[in-house]
Scaffold this motif. Structure first.
Motif, PDB file in Angstrom:
ATOM      1  N   LEU A  89       0.977  -1.018  -0.215  1.00 12.31           N
ATOM      2  CA  LEU A  89      -0.050   0.067  -0.092  1.00 12.31           C
ATOM      3  C   LEU A  89       1.187   1.215  -0.005  1.00 12.31           C
ATOM      4  O   LEU A  89       1.455   1.506   0.949  1.00 12.31           O
ATOM      5  N   GLY A  90       0.813   2.033  -1.140  1.00 10.77           N
ATOM      6  CA  GLY A  90       1.769   3.098  -1.219  1.00 10.77           C
ATOM      7  C   GLY A  90       0.782   4.596  -0.810  1.00 10.77           C
ATOM      8  O   GLY A  90      -0.483   4.372  -1.353  1.00 10.77           O
ATOM      9  N   TYR A  91       1.151   5.373  -0.193  1.00 12.22           N
ATOM     10  CA  TYR A  91       0.493   6.439   0.168  1.00 12.22           C
ATOM     11  C   TYR A  91       1.351   7.666   0.165  1.00 12.22           C
ATOM     12  O   TYR A  91       2.509   7.515   0.657  1.00 12.22           O
ATOM     13  N   GLN A  92       0.454   8.800   0.156  1.00 11.07           N
ATOM     14  CA  GLN A  92       1.536  10.281   0.391  1.00 11.07           C
ATOM     15  C   GLN A  92       0.887  10.805   1.680  1.00 11.07           C
ATOM     16  O   GLN A  92       0.029  10.522   2.301  1.00 11.07           O
ATOM     17  N   VAL A  93       1.898  11.764   2.482  1.00  8.39           N
ATOM     18  CA  VAL A  93       1.542  12.404   3.476  1.00  8.39           C
ATOM     19  C   VAL A  93       1.195  13.680   3.163  1.00  8.39           C
ATOM     20  O   VAL A  93       1.777  14.632   2.545  1.00  8.39           O
ATOM     21  N   TRP A  94      -0.107  14.033   3.600  1.00 10.73           N
ATOM     22  CA  TRP A  94      -0.465  15.437   3.704  1.00 10.73           C
ATOM     23  C   TRP A  94      -0.767  16.111   4.947  1.00 10.73           C
ATOM     24  O   TRP A  94      -1.605  15.273   5.808  1.00 10.73           O
ATOM     25  N   PHE A  95      -0.037  16.957   5.520  1.00  5.18           N
ATOM     26  CA  PHE A  95      -0.430  17.739   6.725  1.00  5.18           C
ATOM     27  C   PHE A  95      -0.229  16.654   7.848  1.00  5.18           C
ATOM     28  O   PHE A  95      -0.889  16.669   8.580  1.00  5.18           O
ATOM     29  N   LEU A  96       0.961  15.922   7.842  1.00 12.21           N
ATOM     30  CA  LEU A  96       1.250  14.994   8.862  1.00 12.21           C
ATOM     31  C   LEU A  96       0.281  13.860   8.783  1.00 12.21           C
ATOM     32  O   LEU A  96       0.015  13.003   9.799  1.00 12.21           O
ATOM     33  N   SER A  97      -0.731  13.516   7.983  1.00  8.67           N
ATOM     34  CA  SER A  97      -1.715  12.400   7.881  1.00  8.67           C
ATOM     35  C   SER A  97      -1.665  11.808   6.504  1.00  8.67           C
ATOM     36  O   SER A  97      -1.039  12.183   5.722  1.00  8.67           O
ATOM     37  N   PRO A  98      -2.207  10.599   6.719  1.00  5.59           N
ATOM     38  CA  PRO A  98      -2.379   9.896   5.243  1.00  5.59           C
ATOM     39  C   PRO A  98      -3.316  10.729   4.412  1.00  5.59           C
ATOM     40  O   PRO A  98      -4.184  11.670   4.844  1.00  5.59           O
ATOM     41  N   ALA A 133       2.071  10.394  10.348  1.00  4.89           N
ATOM     42  CA  ALA A 133       1.048   9.696   9.490  1.00  4.89           C
ATOM     43  C   ALA A 133       1.146   8.276   9.489  1.00  4.89           C
ATOM     44  O   ALA A 133       0.058   7.579   9.534  1.00  4.89           O
ATOM     45  N   GLN A 134       2.213   7.664   9.584  1.00  5.44           N
ATOM     46  CA  GLN A 134       2.272   6.294   9.813  1.00  5.44           C
ATOM     47  C   GLN A 134       1.776   5.685  11.144  1.00  5.44           C
ATOM     48  O   GLN A 134       1.278   4.690  11.170  1.00  5.44           O
ATOM     49  N   GLU A 135       1.910   6.443  12.301  1.00  3.64           N
ATOM     50  CA  GLU A 135       1.121   6.273  13.530  1.00  3.64           C
ATOM     51  C   GLU A 135      -0.383   5.929  13.132  1.00  3.64           C
ATOM     52  O   GLU A 135      -1.068   5.029  13.774  1.00  3.64           O
ATOM     53  N   ARG A 136      -0.959   7.076  12.298  1.00  4.50           N
ATOM     54  CA  ARG A 136      -2.351   6.851  12.080  1.00  4.50           C
ATOM     55  C   ARG A 136      -2.648   5.729  11.208  1.00  4.50           C
ATOM     56  O   ARG A 136      -3.519   4.963  11.245  1.00  4.50           O
ATOM     57  N   MET A 137      -1.645   5.478  10.202  1.00  2.00           N
ATOM     58  CA  MET A 137      -2.017   4.349   9.297  1.00  2.00           C
ATOM     59  C   MET A 137      -1.693   2.953  10.157  1.00  2.00           C
ATOM     60  O   MET A 137      -2.548   2.156   9.736  1.00  2.00           O
ATOM     61  N   LYS A 138      -0.753   2.799  10.942  1.00  5.76           N
ATOM     62  CA  LYS A 138      -0.932   1.686  11.981  1.00  5.76           C
ATOM     63  C   LYS A 138      -2.253   1.379  12.573  1.00  5.76           C
ATOM     64  O   LYS A 138      -2.617   0.223  12.524  1.00  5.76           O
ATOM     65  N   GLU A 139      -2.964   2.470  13.191  1.00  3.51           N
ATOM     66  CA  GLU A 139      -4.114   2.190  13.674  1.00  3.51           C
ATOM     67  C   GLU A 139      -5.112   1.788  12.847  1.00  3.51           C
ATOM     68  O   GLU A 139      -5.877   0.957  13.133  1.00  3.51           O
ATOM     69  N   GLY A 145      -8.129  -5.337  10.586  1.00  3.30           N
ATOM     70  CA  GLY A 145      -7.688  -6.666  10.504  1.00  3.30           C
ATOM     71  C   GLY A 145      -6.247  -6.877   9.689  1.00  3.30           C
ATOM     72  O   GLY A 145      -6.124  -8.125   9.573  1.00  3.30           O
ATOM     73  N   ALA A 146      -5.625  -6.086   9.209  1.00  2.00           N
ATOM     74  CA  ALA A 146      -4.395  -6.151   8.484  1.00  2.00           C
ATOM     75  C   ALA A 146      -3.225  -6.504   9.412  1.00  2.00           C
ATOM     76  O   ALA A 146      -3.071  -5.935  10.665  1.00  2.00           O
ATOM     77  N   ARG A 147      -2.043  -6.872   9.078  1.00  2.00           N
ATOM     78  CA  ARG A 147      -0.892  -6.939   9.700  1.00  2.00           C
ATOM     79  C   ARG A 147       0.038  -6.189   9.117  1.00  2.00           C
ATOM     80  O   ARG A 147       0.943  -6.590   7.840  1.00  2.00           O
ATOM     81  N   LEU A 148       0.772  -5.417   9.433  1.00  2.00           N
ATOM     82  CA  LEU A 148       1.890  -4.634   8.912  1.00  2.00           C
ATOM     83  C   LEU A 148       3.052  -5.206   9.427  1.00  2.00           C
ATOM     84  O   LEU A 148       3.552  -5.478  10.345  1.00  2.00           O
ATOM     85  N   ILE A 149       3.900  -5.867   8.384  1.00  2.00           N
ATOM     86  CA  ILE A 149       5.017  -6.304   8.465  1.00  2.00           C
ATOM     87  C   ILE A 149       6.246  -5.575   8.060  1.00  2.00           C
ATOM     88  O   ILE A 149       7.197  -5.896   8.444  1.00  2.00           O
ATOM     89  N   ASP A 150       6.149  -4.467   7.167  1.00  2.00           N
ATOM     90  CA  ASP A 150       7.197  -3.765   6.706  1.00  2.00           C
ATOM     91  C   ASP A 150       6.677  -2.216   6.384  1.00  2.00           C
ATOM     92  O   ASP A 150       5.690  -2.122   6.239  1.00  2.00           O
ATOM     93  N   ASN A 151       7.753  -1.284   6.467  1.00  2.00           N
ATOM     94  CA  ASN A 151       7.318  -0.138   6.144  1.00  2.00           C
ATOM     95  C   ASN A 151       8.624   0.590   5.368  1.00  2.00           C
ATOM     96  O   ASN A 151       9.547   0.401   6.039  1.00  2.00           O
ATOM     97  N   VAL A 152       8.507   1.363   3.981  1.00  2.00           N
ATOM     98  CA  VAL A 152       9.369   1.649   3.315  1.00  2.00           C
ATOM     99  C   VAL A 152       9.177   3.325   3.239  1.00  2.00           C
ATOM    100  O   VAL A 152       8.205   3.449   2.789  1.00  2.00           O
ATOM    101  N   VAL A 153      10.334   4.070   3.584  1.00  2.00           N
ATOM    102  CA  VAL A 153       9.997   5.651   3.395  1.00  2.00           C
ATOM    103  C   VAL A 153      10.999   6.189   2.540  1.00  2.00           C
ATOM    104  O   VAL A 153      12.119   5.855   2.641  1.00  2.00           O
ATOM    105  N   LEU A 154      10.777   6.930   1.518  1.00  2.00           N
ATOM    106  CA  LEU A 154      11.580   7.770   0.811  1.00  2.00           C
ATOM    107  C   LEU A 154      11.366   9.034   0.789  1.00  2.00           C
ATOM    108  O   LEU A 154      10.198   9.554   0.691  1.00  2.00           O
ATOM    109  N   ILE A 155      12.443   9.749   1.206  1.00  2.00           N
ATOM    110  CA  ILE A 155      12.278  11.299   1.525  1.00  2.00           C
ATOM    111  C   ILE A 155      12.941  12.140   0.472  1.00  2.00           C
ATOM    112  O   ILE A 155      14.018  11.495  -0.054  1.00  2.00           O
ATOM    113  N   ASP A 156      12.877  13.260   0.399  1.00  2.00           N
ATOM    114  CA  ASP A 156      13.612  14.200  -0.473  1.00  2.00           C
ATOM    115  C   ASP A 156      14.983  14.469   0.321  1.00  2.00           C
ATOM    116  O   ASP A 156      14.734  14.590   1.565  1.00  2.00           O
TER     117      ASP A 156
END
Length: 316
Positions: A89-98, A133-139, A145-156
């Motif tokens: 699942l790829g997503y952008q961060v808008w205003f520190l939120s998904p 944003a990722q904290e909210r995504m985890k919630e 009922g999903a299982r988050l097994i990894d997180n990849v972050v690419l930044i400027d």
């Protein structure tokens, strides 16, 4: 046959490029061995968001973003009833939120059907702040009922002083730069970093070749994330202020309300002041107090880096 679904929304195409780089080794693995099938789904807002953004429309989106008040989206391009072994699942961060499209997807019946009981890898492409944003995504993933097994972050990777200029210009003009005769570098994740994402696809392919279900991290040691401890406090403060100001603006009225637009002008001034003062001040205080808070900072970094971690041991 192992099945992997890549699903995302991208305004600029950057996140699409990142996911394509991750997917490429999986597609090659499938063509060689027939053991991996890659599917792609696109999140499409029914009311499109503009790009480039008009100035006031951009900022006027923030109250609904932080409160996840999103218009419905459509999901297209893949069989949503297939039995996938992994969801990316790829997503952008808008205003520190998904982003609103990501939030709308998580609200949809399709998300419940796709994500419940399945392993998920989240992929973020952003300027530099993504922890809240990722904290909210985890919630949200846990609630589904999903299982988050990894997180990849690419930044400027450019200095934050440059990205403070280049990122807004990109969003408001549609041009990535460079700007001002090359003095401000091109906005966004570098092409080299995007190409380097192939290593995550290779690791996923190796994991899928095993018969064991994906129950834990498979991208550790690959430098999936990097935590800037100087920004942890700033993100916490900014998130709280966003909730406060967002609640105030929502209480005033709809985005078209003239009074809301007037108060929004005050918010924009406040936001710029926050970025120019509180963020660097918090970073300085972090540095000054670091001899006394090493253990706490280390624990914070480990927490926010989980589940994939910051280690690059497998790249050395």
């Amino acid at each position: 046959m192992k099945k992997v679904l890549f699903i995302h929304f991208s305004q600029t195409g950057q996140l699409s490029d990142i996911l394509a780089s991750i997917a490429a080794p999986l597609e090659r693995a499938g063509s060689v061995s027939g053991g991996v099938e890659v599917a792609r789904a696109t999140i499409s807002p029914r009311t499109p968001y503009p790009f480039p953004w008009p100035f006031w429309r951009f900022f006027n989106t923030f109250p609904e973003t932080v409160y996840e008040d999103a218009d419905p989206v459509d999901i297209s391009g893949a069989d949503l009833d297939a039995d996938y072994d992994l969801i990316v699942l790829g997503y952008q961060v808008w205003f520190l939120s998904p982003s609103l499209p990501a939030a709308a997807f998580l609200d949809s019946p399709e998300a419940k059907r796709l994500l419940a009981g399945r392993p998920v890898i989240t992929v973020i492409g952003c300027r530099n702040m993504w922890l809240m944003a990722q904290e909210r995504m985890k919630e949200r993933l846990s609630d589904l009922g999903a299982r988050l097994i990894d997180n990849v972050v690419l930044i400027d990777s450019a200095h934050s002083a440059f990205t403070f200029i280049s990122t807004p210009l990109w969003m408001l003009t549609g041009r990535r730069g460079p700007f001002f005769g090359g003095r401000v570098p091109e906005a966004g994740v570098s092409r080299a970093d995007i190409q380097g994402c192939a290593r995550f696809g290779q690791a996923i392919a190796r994991a899928l070749r095993r018969d064991d279900p994906l129950t834990g991290p498979i991208l550790q040691g690959l430098g999936a994330v990097r935590i800037n401890e100087k920004l942890i406090g700033s993100e916490v403060i900014a998130k709280r202020s966003f909730k406060l100001w967002g609640g105030l603006l929502r209480a005033i009225g709809k985005p078209s309300n003239p009074l809301r637009l007037a108060v929004l002008g005050l918010y924009v001034a406040f936001l710029v002041t926050l970025i120019l003062t509180v963020v660097p001040l918090t970073a300085v205080l972090k540095r000054l107090l670091s001899p006394f808070t090493k253990a706490r900072i280390a624990a914070q970094k480990a927490y926010f880096a989980a589940p994939s971690g910051e280690s690059r041991a497998l790249l050395e």
